[in-house]
Design an enzyme around this catalytic site. Structure first.
Site, mmCIF file in Angstrom:
data_model
loop_
_atom_site.group_PDB
_atom_site.id
_atom_site.type_symbol
_atom_site.label_atom_id
_atom_site.label_comp_id
_atom_site.label_asym_id
_atom_site.label_seq_id
_atom_site.Cartn_x
_atom_site.Cartn_y
_atom_site.Cartn_z
ATOM 1 C CG ASP A 11 -1.815 -1.045 1.226
ATOM 2 O OD1 ASP A 11 -2.408 -1.383 -0.007
ATOM 3 O OD2 ASP A 11 -2.289 -1.618 2.294
ATOM 4 C CG ASP A 130 -11.649 -2.288 -0.605
ATOM 5 O OD1 ASP A 130 -10.845 -3.396 -0.962
ATOM 6 O OD2 ASP A 130 -11.456 -1.354 -1.265
#
Length: 251
Positions: A11, A130
């Site tokens: 990330d 998600d």
């Protein structure tokens, strides 16, 4: 039986690797190019770079970061974050990505999935989902987990498959960064409905968590971040553990 895959995720924000819990409280965790080189040597099967701020800031994933990482890799590289158009995908692939990951853009314009699959092949198109558990169902969220999308995770995964996605990257927002284990119920619900691979994400903490998501969760691949970034688990030790439990791996 096809070998399962272990995938490391970087990330990235402002050119640095970050990590948080539940998509919040991001802390710096290292240099992306250096981590990528280490993972390449340690036996990771694939690497994913997610530019966690690109969508929120309305820009493309940073090409300089993609180039710096791709030059040190000999394994597949997927890039997500800020891939909103065919031009964004082309820029990521030109910078060294083998695959692109769509999330918010696919929800807003599902036809983008088919357009990229036609141009690059389904194997190069990942749809990232998600999800949070809501009343025994799994609700999809967009914009880095900040906005409810009004979609059910299983239904959206099926639509993405029909439109040409080659893989689903399925992240449990509830488990993200907690190291409490993957959400195998979520993963099994999606994996059981699809004919394409599902990558489980969110919650990795122990070797047992990986074994559970490959068996109970029926995942084709498992993705983790912080447990690898901080050298808490050796990749080859993890693979040996899984092989001992009858889970096929590439060594």
């Amino acid at each position: 039986m096809l070998a399962k895959r272990i995938i490391a995720c970087l990330d990235v924000r402002d050119g640095c690797v970050v990590k948080g819990v539940g998509f919040e409280g991001l802390q710096r965790a290292g240099d992306p190019a250096a981590l990528a080189e280490r993972y390449n040597q340690e036996g990771i099967d694939e690497l994913v770079i997610l530019d966690v701020a690109a969508t929120l800031e309305g820009r493309r994933a940073l090409a300089s970061t993609i180039r710096a990482v791709s030059t040190r890799l000999f394994i597949p590289l997927a890039v997500g974050g800020g891939i909103r158009t065919e031009a964004d995908a082309a820029a990521a692939i030109a910078s060294g990505a083998d695959k692109v990951s769509l999330n918010t853009a696919a929800l807003e314009d599902p036809s983008l999935i088919g357009a990229l699959a036609s141009r690059y092949g389904s194997q190069a198109v990942i749809v990232a989902i998600d999800a949070k558990e809501m009343n025994r169902h799994f609700a999809v969220y967009s914009h880095s987990g900040r906005r409810p999308a009004g979609r059910d995770a299983v239904e959206w995964a099926l639509e993405a498959q029909r439109l040409g996605a080659g893989e689903i990257l399925l992240t449990s927002i509830d488990r993200d960064g907690t190291r409490s284990g993957f959400d195998s119920r979520l993963t099994a619900a999606v994996s059981g409905a699809l004919n394409i691979p599902v990558i489980a994400s969110g919650g990795a903490g122990t070797f047992e968590h990986f074994a559970e998501v490959f068996t109970t969760g029926r995942a084709d691949a498992a993705l983790a971040a912080s447990v690898f970034h901080y050298s808490e688990h050796a990749v080859r030790d993890l693979k040996a553990y899984l092989i001992d439990r009858g889970i096929p791996m590439r060594m």
